[in-house]
Scaffold this motif. Structure first.
Motif, PDB file in Angstrom:
ATOM      1  N   ALA A 193       0.818  -1.218   0.000  1.00  0.00           N
ATOM      2  CA  ALA A 193       0.000   0.000   0.000  1.00  0.00           C
ATOM      3  C   ALA A 193       0.851   1.266   0.000  1.00  0.00           C
ATOM      4  O   ALA A 193       0.405   2.315  -0.467  1.00  0.00           O
ATOM      5  CB  ALA A 193      -0.927   0.010   1.218  1.00  0.00           C
TER       6      ALA A 193
ATOM      7  N   ASP B 153     -11.431   1.717   3.992  1.00  0.00           N
ATOM      8  CA  ASP B 153     -10.524   0.589   3.792  1.00  0.00           C
ATOM      9  C   ASP B 153      -9.366   0.665   4.795  1.00  0.00           C
ATOM     10  O   ASP B 153      -8.736   1.713   4.952  1.00  0.00           O
ATOM     11  CB  ASP B 153      -9.964   0.612   2.365  1.00  0.00           C
TER      12      ASP B 153
ATOM     13  N   ASN C 217      -6.298  -0.476   4.758  1.00  0.00           N
ATOM     14  CA  ASN C 217      -5.007  -0.109   4.184  1.00  0.00           C
ATOM     15  C   ASN C 217      -4.947   1.377   3.853  1.00  0.00           C
ATOM     16  O   ASN C 217      -3.925   2.036   4.052  1.00  0.00           O
ATOM     17  CB  ASN C 217      -4.732  -0.934   2.926  1.00  0.00           C
ATOM     18  N   HIS C 218      -6.058   1.903   3.340  1.00  0.00           N
ATOM     19  CA  HIS C 218      -6.125   3.335   3.026  1.00  0.00           C
ATOM     20  C   HIS C 218      -5.937   4.156   4.302  1.00  0.00           C
ATOM     21  O   HIS C 218      -5.150   5.115   4.326  1.00  0.00           O
ATOM     22  CB  HIS C 218      -7.479   3.651   2.385  1.00  0.00           C
TER      23      HIS C 218
ATOM     24  N   VAL D 264      -8.225   9.993  -2.876  1.00  0.00           N
ATOM     25  CA  VAL D 264      -8.081   8.976  -3.929  1.00  0.00           C
ATOM     26  C   VAL D 264      -7.607   7.691  -3.248  1.00  0.00           C
ATOM     27  O   VAL D 264      -6.420   7.349  -3.293  1.00  0.00           O
ATOM     28  CB  VAL D 264      -7.091   9.435  -5.017  1.00  0.00           C
ATOM     29  N   PRO D 265      -8.520   6.952  -2.624  1.00  0.00           N
ATOM     30  CA  PRO D 265      -8.118   5.767  -1.868  1.00  0.00           C
ATOM     31  C   PRO D 265      -7.426   4.708  -2.717  1.00  0.00           C
ATOM     32  O   PRO D 265      -6.640   3.907  -2.194  1.00  0.00           O
ATOM     33  CB  PRO D 265      -9.434   5.233  -1.294  1.00  0.00           C
ATOM     34  N   VAL D 266      -7.697   4.699  -4.014  1.00  0.00           N
ATOM     35  CA  VAL D 266      -7.114   3.665  -4.872  1.00  0.00           C
ATOM     36  C   VAL D 266      -5.584   3.714  -4.855  1.00  0.00           C
ATOM     37  O   VAL D 266      -4.922   2.711  -5.112  1.00  0.00           O
ATOM     38  CB  VAL D 266      -7.659   3.803  -6.314  1.00  0.00           C
ATOM     39  N   LEU D 267      -5.018   4.883  -4.528  1.00  0.00           N
ATOM     40  CA  LEU D 267      -3.567   4.983  -4.426  1.00  0.00           C
ATOM     41  C   LEU D 267      -3.013   4.023  -3.365  1.00  0.00           C
ATOM     42  O   LEU D 267      -1.889   3.526  -3.496  1.00  0.00           O
ATOM     43  CB  LEU D 267      -3.150   6.418  -4.083  1.00  0.00           C
ATOM     44  N   SER D 268      -3.802   3.786  -2.333  1.00  0.00           N
ATOM     45  CA  SER D 268      -3.356   2.927  -1.226  1.00  0.00           C
ATOM     46  C   SER D 268      -3.938   1.519  -1.289  1.00  0.00           C
ATOM     47  O   SER D 268      -3.424   0.626  -0.618  1.00  0.00           O
ATOM     48  CB  SER D 268      -3.745   3.560   0.122  1.00  0.00           C
ATOM     49  N   THR D 269      -4.984   1.328  -2.079  1.00  0.00           N
ATOM     50  CA  THR D 269      -5.702   0.038  -2.052  1.00  0.00           C
ATOM     51  C   THR D 269      -5.486  -0.797  -3.310  1.00  0.00           C
ATOM     52  O   THR D 269      -5.672  -2.010  -3.266  1.00  0.00           O
ATOM     53  CB  THR D 269      -7.213   0.263  -1.859  1.00  0.00           C
ATOM     54  N   TRP D 270      -5.091  -0.164  -4.416  1.00  0.00           N
ATOM     55  CA  TRP D 270      -5.015  -0.915  -5.669  1.00  0.00           C
ATOM     56  C   TRP D 270      -3.911  -1.972  -5.640  1.00  0.00           C
ATOM     57  O   TRP D 270      -4.163  -3.149  -5.945  1.00  0.00           O
ATOM     58  CB  TRP D 270      -4.768   0.044  -6.844  1.00  0.00           C
TER      59      TRP D 270
ATOM     60  N   GLY E  10      -4.572  -4.924  -3.454  1.00  0.00           N
ATOM     61  CA  GLY E  10      -5.644  -5.735  -4.030  1.00  0.00           C
ATOM     62  C   GLY E  10      -5.146  -6.645  -5.144  1.00  0.00           C
ATOM     63  O   GLY E  10      -5.426  -7.853  -5.154  1.00  0.00           O
TER      64      GLY E  10
END
Length: 427
Positions: A173, A354, A356-357, A414-420, A423
């Protein structure tokens, strides 16, 4: 006891008492004057906080970083960074930032980044026509990625406080947020270099030369892939990874770069022991401090109060940002994680954020506190390294504070920065 605990802590910090001793003494004072518990509880809780198998990773990662930060390894990373970006306007500044990002994958520590390649880059930048205070401020700003790009001691401690995340997921993450911070700090350096006329006198090296330098630096940079890849594929645990990192560092230092000799090991082990001892002392004191808060019911009370406010996730995250930024002005990241995560993480989970986020948000916030007055550790490390007054460094920080604030807002919204990456990696 809380009405005694916090005033005692703030008074001791204001007097300049080291954080670990300030927390331990404030717990002792709170127990002596505000409860019937014996003072021996302070020592008992400190030992309880350190009696953990995952915590063994901390001294081993510190030792691996000490072994890998020899002259040849550091120079290999600096040469690679300079060959890639040194020809650009503000190129030496860009090389400073890029080398810190690369070194973060070896050290896992902001202070090690600043004291290692950062100190060398300050001298190089000054010779290249940069103002020394500016070079020092840039080193401070770029060093904050140390605990964000894996491996990270702060992430190991966080995973011990929140069962909904793992060390492996946090390592993954942190990659994109760390690269985002690196890019924004480089953008700030490009802007300042344009305004002040910091130009590069170097031509871009031939591609063959860049490849040769990159190949020479590969053994040092492979450490991050070894650690993250081994954890991801279940080959070893994070604690085992730290031991493997030590053996890898020994092999690279002695047989690849040949800059490490047997007679160097006692001094390296002593330095690592001193750093690890300081870190573990902080963690033990933070455990005792957190124990007082728990028996007072403060985490549960705050959690119930905040949940009753029925905040939206975005409002809650903005409030957490403000709280952590203020907290980071006075407290280092490690005790901050141990004290605040048990309070805030359950609330964020209840709001559907999330894990991780939220973890990366907390770690980034507290890490930024390392370069903010009045007690930011990076300020004093860089000031000592560069022979500068702390005030001179702080005056040069506004462009980088803006860059770090922009990074923090992007990580928040932009949570996807930490969750993508966790995942797609299967965490």
């Amino acid at each position: 006891m809380a009405e005694i605990l916090f005033p005692a802590l703030f008074v001791l910090l204001a007097l300049g008492v080291p954080v670990a001793f300030a927390m331990a003494i404030s717990v002792f004072v709170a127990l002596s004057f505000g409860s019937s518990y014996p003072s021996l509880v302070v020592v008992k809780e400190m030992f309880t906080g350190l009696d953990s198998f995952p915590l063994l990773a901390v001294p081993f990662f510190i030792l691996a970083a000490e072994i890998m930060t020899g002259g040849a390894v550091t120079l290999a990373i600096l040469r690679l960074a300079q060959s890639l970006v040194g020809h650009l306007k503000g190129g030496l500044g860009h090389a400073n930032v890029l080398s810190s990002a690369m070194f973060a994958g070896i050290s896992g520590s902001a202070l090690a980044d600043a004291a290692g390649p950062g100190s060398m880059m300050i001298k190089m930048m000054e010779k290249g026509g940069y103002d020394r205070p500016y070079a020092g401020a840039l080193t401070m700003a770029s060093a904050v990625v140390g605990p964000i790009i894996p491996p990270s001691i702060t992430m190991i401690i966080y995973a011990m406080q929140d069962q909904h995340v793992s060390v492996g997921s946090l390592f993954m993450a942190g990659v994109l947020p760390g690269l985002l911070i690196t890019g924004l700090v480089m953008a700030a350096n490009a802007r300042v270099s344009h305004l002040r006329g910091y130009v590069s006198g170097e031509a871009m090296p031939p591609l063959a030369e860049i490849l040769r330098i990159a190949v020479y630096a590969v053994p040092a940079l492979l450490l991050i892939l070894l650690i993250v890849g081994g954890i991801r594929f279940g080959i070893f645990t994070p604690t085992e990874a730290s031991v493997i990192a030590v053996f890898y560092a020994l092999v690279v230092g002695m047989f690849v770069y040949r800059s490490l000799r047997i007679r160097d090991l006692p001094a390296i082990i002593l330095r690592a022991a001193l750093v690890a001892g300081a870190v573990l002392l902080i963690l033990g004191a933070a455990r005792a401090f957190a124990w007082v808060l728990i028996i007072e019911g403060l985490p549960q009370f705050l959690a119930q109060t905040i949940i009753s406010w029925d905040l939206s996730p975005i409002v809650f995250l903005l409030a957490v940002n403000l709280l952590l930024l203020v907290f980071g002005l006075f407290m280092d990241p490690l005790p901050g994680v141990m004290i605040l995560v048990p309070i805030l993480a359950p609330i964020s989970l209840a709001l559907g954020i999330d894990p991780n986020h939220f973890a990366i948000l907390v770690i980034v916030n507290l890490t930024f506190g390392l370069c903010t007055p009045p007690v930011g550790s990076l300020i004093f490390v860089v000031a000592s390294t560069a022979n500068l007054r702390p005030s001179a460094l702080i005056r040069e920080m506004p462009p980088f504070f803006l860059a770090l604030a922009a990074a923090l807002l992007l990580i928040t919204f932009v949570p996807v920065l930490s969750t993508w990456l966790p995942g797609v990696s299967g965490f």
